[in-house]
Design an enzyme around this catalytic site. Structure first.
Site, short mmCIF file in Angstrom:
data_model
loop_
_atom_site.label_atom_id
_atom_site.label_comp_id
_atom_site.label_asym_id
_atom_site.label_seq_id
_atom_site.Cartn_x
_atom_site.Cartn_y
_atom_site.Cartn_z
N CYS A 2 0.75 -1.16 -0.12
CA CYS A 2 0.08 0.19 0.13
C CYS A 2 0.78 1.20 -0.13
O CYS A 2 2.07 1.14 0.28
CB CYS A 2 -0.76 0.09 1.23
N ARG A 27 3.86 1.03 -6.77
CA ARG A 27 3.75 -0.25 -5.52
C ARG A 27 2.61 -0.98 -5.85
O ARG A 27 2.57 -1.92 -5.28
CB ARG A 27 3.64 0.62 -4.21
N TRP A 74 -3.26 -2.46 -1.59
CA TRP A 74 -2.92 -3.63 -2.26
C TRP A 74 -3.47 -4.53 -1.37
O TRP A 74 -2.96 -4.82 -0.25
CB TRP A 74 -1.33 -3.73 -2.57
N ASN A 100 -0.44 0.77 6.14
CA ASN A 100 0.36 -0.20 5.19
C ASN A 100 1.17 -1.24 6.06
O ASN A 100 1.68 -1.15 7.02
CB ASN A 100 1.48 0.87 4.78
N GLY A 101 0.85 -2.50 5.80
CA GLY A 101 1.39 -3.72 6.63
C GLY A 101 0.63 -4.73 6.99
O GLY A 101 -0.79 -4.62 6.22
N GLU A 481 14.17 -23.78 -11.95
CA GLU A 481 13.66 -22.29 -11.79
C GLU A 481 14.90 -21.49 -12.08
O GLU A 481 15.00 -20.28 -12.80
CB GLU A 481 13.16 -22.08 -10.35
N LYS A 485 15.24 -18.53 -15.09
CA LYS A 485 15.72 -16.98 -14.99
C LYS A 485 16.76 -16.68 -15.79
O LYS A 485 16.40 -15.67 -16.25
CB LYS A 485 15.98 -16.94 -13.11
N GLU A 488 15.22 -16.19 -19.37
CA GLU A 488 14.07 -15.05 -19.58
C GLU A 488 15.02 -13.82 -19.55
O GLU A 488 14.50 -12.94 -20.39
CB GLU A 488 13.48 -15.05 -18.09
N HIS A 504 21.69 -40.41 -19.59
CA HIS A 504 20.64 -41.21 -20.26
C HIS A 504 20.25 -40.10 -21.67
O HIS A 504 19.44 -40.29 -22.58
CB HIS A 504 19.35 -41.18 -19.89
N LYS A 603 4.20 -9.59 -18.26
CA LYS A 603 3.96 -10.17 -16.67
C LYS A 603 2.81 -11.10 -16.60
O LYS A 603 3.10 -11.72 -15.67
CB LYS A 603 4.04 -8.80 -15.77
O1 M6R Z 1 1.04 -15.01 -12.72
P1 M6R Z 1 1.27 -16.42 -12.85
O2 M6R Z 1 2.14 -17.04 -11.72
O3 M6R Z 1 0.23 -17.41 -13.16
O4 M6R Z 1 2.47 -16.55 -13.99
C1 M6R Z 1 2.88 -17.69 -14.47
C2 M6R Z 1 4.03 -17.43 -15.49
O5 M6R Z 1 3.66 -16.76 -16.64
C3 M6R Z 1 5.31 -16.68 -14.98
O6 M6R Z 1 5.75 -17.49 -13.70
C4 M6R Z 1 6.44 -16.64 -15.66
O7 M6R Z 1 6.91 -17.99 -16.16
C5 M6R Z 1 7.35 -15.73 -15.16
N1 M6R Z 1 7.80 -14.79 -16.16
C6 M6R Z 1 8.54 -16.18 -14.47
O8 M6R Z 1 9.56 -15.38 -14.31
#
Ligand code: M6R
Length: 608
Positions: A2, A27, A74, A100-101, A481, A485, A488, A504, A603
């Site tokens: 928030c 934010r 938020w 906020n919090g 993961e 990263k 991406e 394998h 996003k």
């Molecule tokens: O909002 P969501 O968690 O459903 O999104 C899922 C994926 O699109 C999201 O995690 C995507 O892989 C990110 N860019 C990862 O960094």
């Protein structure tokens, strides 16, 4: 997260509050409101949605008052709505509060105040505050806020106004940011510096448990034991853009560094030593949990990787079979679902199209659905039977970091909760695991001190075209993961494998100089992992291993070792992912990529 703005001065408060709130938009928020003192009453205006809606509504209020507080919310406790939006009032409408919090003990306080006759209108944790201030008010707002604050557990920045003292804004902070902006014709209080930068560059940076009384003519800062505090004025030299990122170069870096806090927040009021795990929005009974025959965890991208950790955790602790599915596969593969199936849907945004479709399919086939999401009021949260919110706050960088770690916390909480109900762990074992989990934020802070080490490592390998991430058990899930990263944000091709799978097929790709990131945190599998490292090493790979402090044997087979503080191996993903995030970040920087907005990515993926 928030945003708070407060003003007391010789100018109309409303436009200043709105302008300040606009500067805090980064934010994230889903509702907004202002309360202004005018002619002995509080003019309250609240809206759902954007600040543009608030500006429209404010045209009707036309408050001319010179003292007020504003807020962007938020949602955490209660969906985004006008009634849940701040400011919140006491029943007599003489006191208004923005917050906020998270107030951890709000349930307890609600009950206590309820017994004293106070009535609540919202679902928020915040609403206990105006009632508490009302309860303690005896003609001195500062004293009432101080007494109320003593009753609060958790994190808070508060701004309070009262019709009885119409020249004042009283504020306080504890584990939630708050600054004071100083100007000749009035003073400000705000969650962050950008909110006041267009008015002033002279600010006080408040510390925890410091109270502030703002009037048009001055600012008093008072300690919790009532002593006046003299503070140095801080002159802001940087611009608003840098301020939004809290001084970090990118949102991603800021969000990486927020992880100890949000990890703690997501456990807050749910995991406490000596008490049952509290999941107020998961209503599955012990009998229903015992009846679960199969769990599916369904998600996309990073959320799917959190699900992989969830599978290991739930199967290990609660002994319930778990399958993890990519949502776009699950929805079209006619999965076997019945009323003994539990589906856990994981989504940061709560809006991902494939994940939502998977949820709808699961429901239509009779499954019980738990949503793990970061966005209160999102479609997924509205359509699921049960919810476990991650309290990561808004995540702005496209590459998910803090949302992932809070999703991991959610997975562990569910696993522990199920283990208790299934009777697969004793009360002592659960208590010991809770203790280990509560220790994680501190360990995360320690790992983040490896920032420079990761930056140096990134400079050595950023020119690579291919990299491999290997691990076993929980480490394999983290390898997935870590590899995502890197792809991406640096556009370097990378693959993640279960280390035992190498021979394998994929080992054919290892040649002299191939970079291999080897995760070796799992005690039971450590020797096996060392053998896998030897396999790639003898084929010329350049191995960078990640292991717990003390496991120095790994140095014999690795080119470099990054040591992590020791934690319970079950919770290793919460610390081992952090240096991998930092490594990807610095590789991306070294390559000159757009870290926060990588090419081709959005996003929130709301289309199939
Ligand atoms: O909002 P969501 O968690 O459903 O999104 C899922 C994926 O699109 C999201 O995690 C995507 O892989 C990110 N860019 C990862 O960094």
């Amino acid at each position: 997260m928030c945003g708070i703005v407060g003003f007391s001065g010789k100018r109309e408060a409303t436009p200043l509050l709105v302008e300040g709130l606009k500067k805090l938009e980064y934010r994230g928020y889903d509702s907004a409101g202002v309360a202004v003192l005018d002619n002995g009453k509080i003019d309250l205006t609240k809206v759902k949605g954007r600040l543009a809606n608030l500006e429209e509504e404010l045209k009707k209020t036309q408050s001319k008052g010179q003292v007020g507080i504003g807020h962007t919310r938020w949602a955490t406790h209660g969906e985004p709505s006008i009634v849940n939006a701040h400011p919140h009032l006491n029943e007599k409408k003489t006191i208004a509060v923005v917050h906020n919090g998270i107030i951890e003990n709000y349930m307890e306080l609600r009950k206590w105040l309820g017994e004293k006759g106070y009535k609540f209108v919202s679902e928020t944790d915040t609403e206990v505050v105006p009632h508490l201030v009302d309860y303690y008010y005896e003609g001195n707002l500062l004293e009432a806020v101080m007494k109320a604050a003593k009753r609060l557990r958790g994190s808070y920045a508060l701004g309070v106004i009262c019709t009885e003292e119409p020249d004042k804004v009283v504020a306080v902070r504890k584990d939630s940011p708050l600054i004071v902006g100083l100007k000749e014709d009035g003073n400000f209080v705000a969650s962050d510096i950008p909110a006041v930068l267009s008015e002033t560059r002279e600010v006080y940076l408040l510390e925890d448990n410091e109270f502030v009384v703002l009037t048009a003519d001055g600012v008093e800062i008072i300690s919790e034991d009532g002593k006046k505090i003299e503070k140095e004025i801080y002159h802001v030299t940087w611009n608003a853009d840098a301020a939004e990122k809290n001084g970090y170069d990118h949102f991603m870096l800021k969000e990486i560094f927020e992880q100890p806090k949000v990890t703690k927040d997501t456990m807050t009021s749910r995991i406490m030593l000596g008490e049952d795990i509290k999941l107020d929005k998961i209503n599955l009974t012990k009998e229903q949990i015992e009846n679960i025959q199969k769990v599916y965890i369904v998600a996309c991208g990073t959320a799917y990787h959190a699900g992989l950790v969830g599978k290991y955790a739930i199967e290990k602790l609660a002994r319930i079979p778990v399958e993890v599915d990519i949502a776009s596969e699950f929805r079209y593969r006619n999965p076997i679902i019945n009323d003994k199936t539990l589906v856990i849907i994981v989504s940061q945004s709560g809006e991902t199209a494939d994940t939502l479709a998977a949820l709808r399919l699961a429901k239509s086939r009779g499954a019980r659905v738990i949503a793990v999401t970061n966005v209160v009021g999102s479609t997924i949260s509205r359509e699921a039977h049960d919810i476990l919110y991650t309290w990561a706050g808004p995540e702005i960088a496209v590459a998910s970091t803090k949302a992932y770690t809070t999703q991991l916390i959610a997975m562990y909480i569910i696993a522990l909760h199920f283990a208790k109900n299934m009777g697969t762990l004793s009360a002592e074992e659960i208590e010991a695991l809770k203790k280990d989990l509560l220790a994680i934020p501190e360990k995360e802070t320690e790992v983040l001190e490896k920032k420079e080490e990761m930056e140096a490592l990134a400079k050595k390998i950023y020119k690579e075209d291919d990299m491999f991430y290997l691990g076993r058990g929980f480490d394999q899930a983290v390898a997935m993961e870590g590899s995502l990263k890197l792809k991406e944000i640096s556009y370097i091709h990378s693959e993640a494998y279960a280390a035992g799978e190498l021979k394998h097929g994929p080992i054919a790709l290892i040649e002299k100089g191939t970079v291999v990131i080897a995760l070796a945190t799992q005690e039971e599998l450590f020797e096996k992992m060392v053998s896998n490292i030897k396999e790639v090493k003898t084929r010329g790979a350049r191995v960078i291993s990640f292991a717990f402090e003390g496991n120095t044997d790994i140095e014999n087979t690795s080119d470099e070792v990054v040591y992590l503080p020791k934690v319970n191996p079950l919770f290793a993903p919460l610390v081992s992912i952090l240096p991998l995030q930092l490594l990807s970040y610095y590789i991306s920087i070294a390559k000159g990529c757009d870290v926060d907005k990588p090419r081709n990515l959005a996003k929130s993926v709301t289309v199939e």
